[in-house]
Design a protein around this motif. Structure first.
Motif, PDB file in Angstrom:
ATOM      1  N   UNK A 253       1.029  -1.223   0.022  1.00  0.00           N
ATOM      2  CA  UNK A 253      -0.089  -0.059   0.091  1.00  0.00           C
ATOM      3  C   UNK A 253       0.816   1.207   0.004  1.00  0.00           C
ATOM      4  N   UNK A 254       0.807   1.925  -1.118  1.00  0.00           N
ATOM      5  CA  UNK A 254       1.568   3.325  -1.056  1.00  0.00           C
ATOM      6  C   UNK A 254       0.749   4.654  -1.449  1.00  0.00           C
ATOM      7  N   UNK A 255       1.250   5.546  -0.984  1.00  0.00           N
ATOM      8  CA  UNK A 255       0.521   6.826  -1.112  1.00  0.00           C
ATOM      9  C   UNK A 255       0.924   7.642  -2.174  1.00  0.00           C
ATOM     10  N   UNK A 263       4.540   6.384  -2.571  1.00  0.00           N
ATOM     11  CA  UNK A 263       5.676   6.256  -1.510  1.00  0.00           C
ATOM     12  C   UNK A 263       4.942   5.404  -0.370  1.00  0.00           C
ATOM     13  N   UNK A 264       5.688   4.516   0.136  1.00  0.00           N
ATOM     14  CA  UNK A 264       4.971   3.783   1.340  1.00  0.00           C
ATOM     15  C   UNK A 264       5.054   4.674   2.507  1.00  0.00           C
ATOM     16  N   UNK A 265       4.328   4.563   3.659  1.00  0.00           N
ATOM     17  CA  UNK A 265       4.224   5.367   4.579  1.00  0.00           C
ATOM     18  C   UNK A 265       5.101   4.813   5.769  1.00  0.00           C
ATOM     19  N   UNK A 266       5.683   5.520   6.543  1.00  0.00           N
ATOM     20  CA  UNK A 266       6.205   5.136   7.638  1.00  0.00           C
ATOM     21  C   UNK A 266       5.505   4.802   8.899  1.00  0.00           C
ATOM     22  N   UNK A 267       5.553   3.479   9.655  1.00  0.00           N
ATOM     23  CA  UNK A 267       4.567   3.420  10.841  1.00  0.00           C
ATOM     24  C   UNK A 267       4.513   4.563  11.588  1.00  0.00           C
TER      25      UNK A 267
END
Lengths: 291, 185
Positions: A253-255, A263-267
């Motif tokens: 899942x990328x935004x 881009x993939x988000x950080x936790x």
């Protein structure tokens, strides 16, 4: 007398009535916390069902291996019980989330997932995914299944990079976690002290909770995402439309970013996304290179 | 520690009183405040304000036999004040909805000027509630004292929302009738 004054005046009603309410409050609080404890018969049925599912999955796995099908973790587990077997989810807070994060009347809780496999690269994701699509969440709803919370998101597909989904169509994506109230969560998933701690005793039903996995929270309405998905149709009973789940739980899942990349988000401790420099970034060129 | 001992500590101006109240009733107070404010952080602030107010009010008050009721009353008022005057809280709508419901009992134009009448009113409301079956009384208290949402009450009682709504509507009507009969309204 203003309306508010009458509201305040209610504070001054007789002590015995307030005491009675206090006692009753404890009673219905306990009732709420325990009302979903399953009976022995239910536990037996669930245990039998789990054994049957395991046998089915095992048979399915062997069948796929024997047929030399390209196997990835998601494929193995998709037909009946995708997320439960792909990620052994524990109902504990992840180590970096020992305290629930709270904003205005919302508590964020993160369950931890022991993944069998991580999908860290674009190639891994693109190979494992049955479909790769970009789109916008236009509707989402929380569903409960097997004592777990899931979010069912309707995604309006704007671009398809792999698979048979047509641009402009909508697809349903299911993710672990969701936006709900404490009362609703407890009624469906039970009141786990490991998650809620002391809140079990006195947390009001209407307290808004957001459940995530490993610091990742489900897609919110209006968000634009790129997702790598597998087909998990049949996971929800009485849901006849095709259903997809994200590869590697949240790995796929990328935004969308301002420059058009994904881009993939950080936790995170809340559902506000932060994007670190080292997170996976995928360009349109990468996506167009998918065979 | 028993309530009487805690009250004695207050009367002796012993700061352990606050510690003991916090241990025994801290969760309860936060819970009451949360039902009204809907915000954990604010609830904790309301809890602390309640200790300060209790410190100011005891003495002269000596709530030996009703410490819980006394503290519940204080924290409720503190939380309501926060809700009404703290613009950051998004709970105003909920409180306004409740105020409109209460207006059915006592319209705002039907003003009561002095404290004497206010005392008569609260005594009459208490008498009316005491005359009601326990189940109805608790539902009314949960709505009007605890400021709980109708949906929450319905769920915990295992009822439909419409049942709670109807019950409260009838009770407000009956209470108004009772107040008229008693010559208060």
């Amino acid at each position: 007398m203003s309306n508010n004054r009458l509201l305040f005046l209610m504070s001054n009603i007789d002590n015995d009535l307030i005491l009675e309410l206090t006692i009753e409050r404890e009673r219905y609080g306990k009732k709420l916390a325990t009302k979903n404890k399953p009976s022995k018969a239910v536990i037996s049925c669930v245990a039998a069902a789990v054994i049957l599912i395991c046998v089915f999955i095992s048979v399915s796995f062997n069948h796929k291996v024997n047929n030399n099908t390209a196997v990835n973790i998601t494929d193995i587990t998709n037909p009946i019980f995708p997320m439960e077997t792909e990620t052994s989810l524990e109902t504990t807070l992840s180590s970096n989330d020992s305290e629930p994060s709270q904003t205005e009347s919302i508590g964020y809780f993160s369950l931890s997932a022991d993944k069998l496999r991580n999908y860290d690269s674009f190639d891994d994701l693109a190979t494992a995914a049955e479909a790769v699509v970009a789109g916008e969440s236009i509707e989402s709803t929380v569903v409960f299944r097997f004592g777990n919370i899931y979010t069912l998101t309707k995604l309006l597909v704007t671009d398809t990079y792999k698979g048979s989904v047509v641009n402009g169509e909508t697809i349903w994506v299911i993710e672990r976690g969701g936006y709900t109230t404490y009362g609703e969560y407890v009624a469906n998933c039970g009141a786990d002290e490991k998650i809620f701690g002391d809140m079990i005793v006195d947390c009001p039903d209407e307290y808004q909770v957001v459940m995530g996995v490993d610091g990742y929270f489900p897609i919110k309405q209006g968000e634009k995402v790129l997702i790598f998905v597998g087909n998990t149709s049949g996971f929800l009973p009485d849901f006849d439309e095709p259903l997809y789940d994200i590869i590697g739980d949240t790995d796929g899942k990328l935004y969308v970013q301002e420059d058009g990349t994904y881009k993939r988000a950080d936790p995170s401790q809340t559902d506000d996304h932060a994007f670190g420099d080292n997170e996976l970034t995928i360009t349109i060129e990468d996506l167009l290179s998918i065979p | 520690m028993e309530d009487r001992e805690i009250v004695d500590l207050f009367l002796k101006r012993d700061e352990r009183a606050i510690e003991q109240v916090s241990v025994k009733y801290g969760k309860l107070l936060r819970s009451v405040a949360f039902r009204i404010t809907g915000n954990m952080e604010t609830s904790e602030e309301c809890e602390n304000d309640t200790y300060m107010k209790a410190w100011d009010l005891i003495p002269p008050q000596k709530p030996y036999d009703y410490l819980v009721a006394f503290l519940s009353r204080v924290v409720r008022n503190v939380a309501l004040n926060r809700c009404i005057y703290d613009k950051r809280l998004k709970r105003k709508g909920h409180i306004e909805e409740l105020s409109i419901e209460l207006e059915q009992i006592l319209p705002s134009e039907n003003s009561i000027e002095n404290e004497m009448n206010a005392i008569a009113l609260q005594t009459a409301i208490s008498s009316f509630l005491r005359s009601q079956p326990k189940e109805k009384r608790i539902v009314f208290m949960r709505r009007c004292f605890d400021c709980e949402k109708i949906s929450t009450i319905a769920r915990s009682m295992g009822w439909k929302e419409s049942k709670v709504r109807t019950m409260l509507h009838r009770m407000r009507g009956d209470l108004r009738k009772y107040l008229i009969e008693e010559g208060i309204v």
